[in-house]
Each structure stands twice: as C-alpha cells, then as structure tokens.
Design a protein around this motif. Sequence first.
Motif, PDB file in Angstrom:
ATOM      1  N   LEU A 496       0.830  -1.205   0.000  1.00  5.75           N
ATOM      2  CA  LEU A 496       0.000   0.000   0.000  1.00  5.75           C
ATOM      3  C   LEU A 496       0.864   1.254   0.000  1.00  5.75           C
ATOM      4  O   LEU A 496       0.633   2.187  -0.772  1.00  5.75           O
ATOM      5  CB  LEU A 496      -0.928  -0.011   1.220  1.00  5.75           C
ATOM      6  CG  LEU A 496      -1.759   1.265   1.456  1.00  5.75           C
ATOM      7  CD1 LEU A 496      -2.754   1.459   0.313  1.00  5.75           C
ATOM      8  CD2 LEU A 496      -2.477   1.184   2.795  1.00  5.75           C
ATOM      9  N   PHE A 497       1.879   1.280   0.862  1.00  3.09           N
ATOM     10  CA  PHE A 497       2.718   2.469   0.985  1.00  3.09           C
ATOM     11  C   PHE A 497       3.543   2.730  -0.274  1.00  3.09           C
ATOM     12  O   PHE A 497       3.792   3.877  -0.620  1.00  3.09           O
ATOM     13  CB  PHE A 497       3.642   2.349   2.198  1.00  3.09           C
ATOM     14  CG  PHE A 497       2.954   2.629   3.505  1.00  3.09           C
ATOM     15  CD1 PHE A 497       1.731   3.273   3.540  1.00  3.09           C
ATOM     16  CD2 PHE A 497       3.518   2.234   4.707  1.00  3.09           C
ATOM     17  CE1 PHE A 497       1.083   3.526   4.743  1.00  3.09           C
ATOM     18  CE2 PHE A 497       2.885   2.485   5.917  1.00  3.09           C
ATOM     19  CZ  PHE A 497       1.655   3.132   5.932  1.00  3.09           C
ATOM     20  N   THR A 498       3.974   1.664  -0.951  1.00  3.76           N
ATOM     21  CA  THR A 498       4.793   1.885  -2.148  1.00  3.76           C
ATOM     22  C   THR A 498       3.969   2.511  -3.266  1.00  3.76           C
ATOM     23  O   THR A 498       4.510   3.189  -4.144  1.00  3.76           O
ATOM     24  CB  THR A 498       5.451   0.575  -2.617  1.00  3.76           C
ATOM     25  OG1 THR A 498       6.546   0.880  -3.475  1.00  3.76           O
ATOM     26  CG2 THR A 498       4.479  -0.316  -3.372  1.00  3.76           C
ATOM     27  N   GLU A 499       2.649   2.299  -3.251  1.00  3.11           N
ATOM     28  CA  GLU A 499       1.782   2.942  -4.247  1.00  3.11           C
ATOM     29  C   GLU A 499       1.523   4.403  -3.908  1.00  3.11           C
ATOM     30  O   GLU A 499       1.269   5.214  -4.800  1.00  3.11           O
ATOM     31  CB  GLU A 499       0.443   2.193  -4.347  1.00  3.11           C
ATOM     32  CG  GLU A 499       0.531   0.710  -4.686  1.00  3.11           C
ATOM     33  CD  GLU A 499       0.999   0.442  -6.110  1.00  3.11           C
ATOM     34  OE1 GLU A 499       1.219   1.403  -6.867  1.00  3.11           O
ATOM     35  OE2 GLU A 499       1.160  -0.747  -6.454  1.00  3.11           O
ATOM     36  N   LEU A 500       1.589   4.748  -2.622  1.00  2.80           N
ATOM     37  CA  LEU A 500       1.242   6.112  -2.201  1.00  2.80           C
ATOM     38  C   LEU A 500       2.469   6.974  -1.907  1.00  2.80           C
ATOM     39  O   LEU A 500       2.408   8.199  -2.057  1.00  2.80           O
ATOM     40  CB  LEU A 500       0.358   6.066  -0.946  1.00  2.80           C
ATOM     41  CG  LEU A 500      -0.999   5.404  -1.105  1.00  2.80           C
ATOM     42  CD1 LEU A 500      -1.743   5.376   0.217  1.00  2.80           C
ATOM     43  CD2 LEU A 500      -1.831   6.136  -2.161  1.00  2.80           C
ATOM     44  N   ILE A 501       3.553   6.351  -1.457  1.00  2.00           N
ATOM     45  CA  ILE A 501       4.745   7.136  -1.119  1.00  2.00           C
ATOM     46  C   ILE A 501       5.730   6.969  -2.285  1.00  2.00           C
ATOM     47  O   ILE A 501       5.581   7.566  -3.323  1.00  2.00           O
ATOM     48  CB  ILE A 501       5.356   6.669   0.227  1.00  2.00           C
ATOM     49  CG1 ILE A 501       4.285   6.650   1.333  1.00  2.00           C
ATOM     50  CG2 ILE A 501       6.503   7.563   0.634  1.00  2.00           C
ATOM     51  CD1 ILE A 501       4.771   6.119   2.669  1.00  2.00           C
ATOM     52  N   THR A 502       6.752   6.187  -2.085  1.00  2.00           N
ATOM     53  CA  THR A 502       7.655   5.745  -3.155  1.00  2.00           C
ATOM     54  C   THR A 502       8.143   4.367  -2.726  1.00  2.00           C
ATOM     55  O   THR A 502       8.009   3.996  -1.563  1.00  2.00           O
ATOM     56  CB  THR A 502       8.880   6.664  -3.312  1.00  2.00           C
ATOM     57  OG1 THR A 502       9.627   6.651  -2.097  1.00  2.00           O
ATOM     58  CG2 THR A 502       8.480   8.090  -3.654  1.00  2.00           C
ATOM     59  N   ASN A 503       8.726   3.636  -3.648  1.00  2.88           N
ATOM     60  CA  ASN A 503       9.165   2.282  -3.296  1.00  2.88           C
ATOM     61  C   ASN A 503      10.264   2.302  -2.240  1.00  2.88           C
ATOM     62  O   ASN A 503      10.222   1.548  -1.268  1.00  2.88           O
ATOM     63  CB  ASN A 503       9.625   1.521  -4.553  1.00  2.88           C
ATOM     64  CG  ASN A 503      10.598   2.313  -5.399  1.00  2.88           C
ATOM     65  OD1 ASN A 503      10.757   3.515  -5.252  1.00  2.88           O
ATOM     66  ND2 ASN A 503      11.247   1.628  -6.305  1.00  2.88           N
TER      67      ASN A 503
END
Length: 588
Positions: A496-503
């Motif tokens: 979820l976070f990689t889609e919203l923040i960065t990888n």
Amino acid sequence: MSWEAWFSVFVILFNVGLLIFTRVGADIVLVSGVTLLLLTGILTPSEALSGLANEGMVTVGVLYVVVAGLRETGAIGWLGTRLFGRPKSLPGAQLRMMAPITALSAVLNNTPLVAMMIPAVGDWAKRQNLAPSKLMIPLSYAAILGGTCSLIGTSTNLVVYGLMTERTELRFGLFDIAWVGVPCAVVGITLVVLFHRWLLPDRRSAIGQQGDPREYTVEMLVEEGGPLVGKTIEEAGLRSLPQLYLAEIDRGGRVIPAVGPQELLQGGDRLLFVGIVESVVDLHKVRGLIPAPDQLFKVTTPRPRRILVEAVVSNTAPLVGKSVREGRFRSLYNAVIIAVARNGERINRKIGDIVLQPGDTLLLEASPEFAQAHRNSRDFFLVSRIENSNPPRHERALLALGILLGMVATVTLGWLSMLQAALLAAGLMLVTRCITGSVARRSVDWQVLIVIAASFGLGRALEVTGAAETIASSLVALAGGDPYLSLVMIYLITMLFTELITNNGAAVLMFPIALATATGLGANFAPFAICIMMAASASFSTPIGYQTNLMVYGPGGYKFTDYFRAGIPMNLTMAAVTLLIAPRVWPL
C-alpha cells in the motif's frame, strides 16, 4: 494521530480522487497537494522541494536526452526490430517484448532500460499495427518483475539489503531473491498475456482508426549497397507500416505493379508509395531508403538539419499548371517536393510527372527556417512543420549504441552511479553530434519530472507527520501475534505504501517495523526482508508508485484508473506467490 497527520492523509486521498474522477493533469493535481501541505506548515520548503533534488528524478530527466540520441540516429528502430521481431498476434507481441525486458532488468537498472525501450516499443507497435496501450504498461511491469529477480535489479532491493547488513547478521546472495522473483515474473507475464483483453485498454489514435484524407504519393530510392539490398519487401519492414501502400517498383525503367511481399529489392529501385503523412514520415527514417527526387541533393541545408514541412498550394502560386519536374521548386524555395496529396485522391504517377493544382498539399524536405519564412507567403494557403521529422543520422547509430552500452556497463560494474553515467552519456551524445542541443532540450518530458518530484513531497508528509508509522503499527497489531499473519500484514502494508509514497520510502519505513515484529515473535527475519523487497518493488496499481509506471503513462495514452484495472490483479497475484513461497524457502 495529530491534525497534521490527518490533514496529510486527507490531501493524498483527495489528490487520488481528483486523478481518478477528473481529467486534470497529474502534475497540476500533485503540485497543488504539495502546495497545500507547504502553506499549512506541515512541510518545510526544503521538504516540499526535496523531490526536485532527488537523484532518481534528475536521472530520468537526463536519460530522456540519452534516448533522444538513440532516436535521432535511428538506433531505436534497429534495436526494436532486432529484439522484438515480427509477432503474429498481440499475445505473441507482449510475450516477445516482456520476456527479454524482464531478463535484462534482472541485471540492469530498470529506469534507463524503460527510458530506452519506450520509443522502441512505440515504433514497433506502429509497425505491427498494435495499440501502444496494450504494450506500454506491460513494458513497465516487465522491468519491475525483472528487478525483483536479483539484489541489483532495483535500488529498493539494495536499500533493504543495506539496512539488513547494518542491523542484522542475515546475508543474502546476489540471486537468493530469485527463489521468489522468478516465479513472480513467470506468473506476472502469464497473467498479462492471457488476460490482456480485460486488464489493458485498447486505445488508438483517431487518425489510425478513421484514416487521413491526405493520401500522399511519395517516391523512395533503394540506396546502392545499402542494408535493404537483397532483402524482400517483408523483411525490409515495408509492408508493416500502417496505412501505407507500395503501388509499384520502377527498376531501370521496367515497372513492377502489384508488388508481392517476397519481391527482392535491388540497389537503385524506385519505390512508389501511397499513404498518410505519419507513415510517410516513418518511411523517411528507414535506413537504406532515400527520397528519390534528384534535386534533393542540391538543397544547400545539410540533410541532418532538414525537416519535413506540409504546404498547401494557393491559386496564385507560380507552380500551378506545371509538373513538379518543370516547376523549379528547389531554385525558388531551397526545398524539394518529396510527396503530394490531392483532396483524398490517389495519384498513381511519379512525383516528377504530377501537374500541381490549387489545393494540393505538398510534403517538402526543407531547412528548419522554411516554415517561418513562408508562413505568410501568397504562394501557399498554409505552411506547417511536422515535428520529429529530421532524417536520422544513421552513420552515428553504432556510436550512439556504444555510448548506451558504455553507460550500462559502468553502472553494472559499479564504476559510476546511475546519475553520473547518465550525465556522461548525455554529454557524449552532444559532443559526438548524435543529437543537437535544441533537440536535447525538447526531448525532456517536464510533466513526468514534475509529477515524480511532487510525489516525493506527498510521501514525505506521511513520514514527517508520523501518519505512515502509526497506520503501519496499528495494522500489524491486528495480526495478534501470529507469525504468518504478521508476515501477510507487513507485505500488504508495504504494498500500500509503495503505491502512495515511493518504493524506497516504503521500504525504509517498513524495515524497522518488520524487524521489531519478527524479533518480538522470535521469528526468522529472512522472509520478512524478502516480503519488503518484493512488496516495495512490485508497484503496479498507480502511475506514481514507481517511476517506470509514470514514464509509460503518456506514451500509452493511459488514464489513472487504467493502472487500477491492470495493477490490482497483479499486486494481489504477486502477494499470493510471494507469501506462498517465501515462508517455505526461509521458514518462519
């Protein structure tokens, strides 16, 4: 959570909503979100603008110049033909494209690989009459999947491995992650190839579907001793350009009509084509073909500097009523007519024999100054320049490919960073005249760079306000102390976070949470580290989650929601494969 954390979450969700439900540009939406966070004091100016100084963002910008050098020399077209071949169907095309890209991405940095392949895949799609929207997302996905197969495949894997060596005794070999990465790559490619009809949109240009009323007649000459001599029409790729028809071949005064695909080309053959302007421009860039009009070589402007220009003949032009051969066009305008279109009619005669009429549209090879100089001339109703129509510098194609291979080699061997190698390669493209300064400036896609930079600012807000860590810790607590459920939660939260923040941001954020969870449970940390690598690298569901997804956004003609349709099944499939294999290879 504090009000700053709640406000940051609201801004990000609001931005995602705008991208889904409106047609406002992604750059405008994301910059507006960063502006709100800056005005409310949640982000400092340095935090809000940190993306502009991000090495990855700058590297993407520089790579556009390197790729332009490949395009201007014709190396891109050669690369696409050699690598992808001539598939018989769309699934075959996707497989031919994704398999080698996945393999290359396992050992090469995927950002320059995708930057290099976007124009190659675009040209190849046009030649095979395939919708770019069916190939661009698979191109990005193939690069992402390949990156999960080795520690050097993506910067995310290296970031996690660096944290692991600092804080634990655990070590991985270069290809240990391949136990999970290779099955994920195989399953991911299979998913795209089998279900592309439902996963990917089919978008083609309006001209490609409805045709173009301007059907040009253009005459091309097979260069003596050139690369096309001895090849069949099909092998030369002269039957695969969309909406282009080879009417006849003039071979030493003998006319060959109704040319078959197995006809062998000979040096000096004059080929008469009829087709739309986009295909004529592509034909103009085929190595071994040159425009046939004899006066072309008497134009004073050096050929690599020339462009194609469309001009509509007026009723007062001195050319009216004369054939192209009699009109002395070159002497009057320092330009040469290479093709003619007449009100949708097909003109079945050689260029030099066409008698010009008012309203005829001429395709000219001229200097870059021609369009401006004759824009208000009484001789033409309309004059317009055709973009990206410079003849390729074929003689520098091998040099451009050598520069590219040198860039890749120096990065792979660890001699230079990706940014340093890209800057050096871009400089060499300019110094060796593979590309001009003006073309280099125009080649940079500033909208993509702004979106990448702004997404870093939004992700930073979730981190500095503590929102991301609070959300992650709360969700992990739901696992209730079960090691496998904790592993599942770590994967899903990282995804979820990689889609919203960065990888990389997601990996850095989740690493300490995962380490604390594994230590508290007395579990093996290896599967947790693998899950963070896979979940942070395998970003499929949004264009802003991974920069290669964003790079194909424009060339594929996608909408934001297209990534949901293709990416969510990919994300869930990768999660299932990883969570099935990782705990078995590295028991909890």
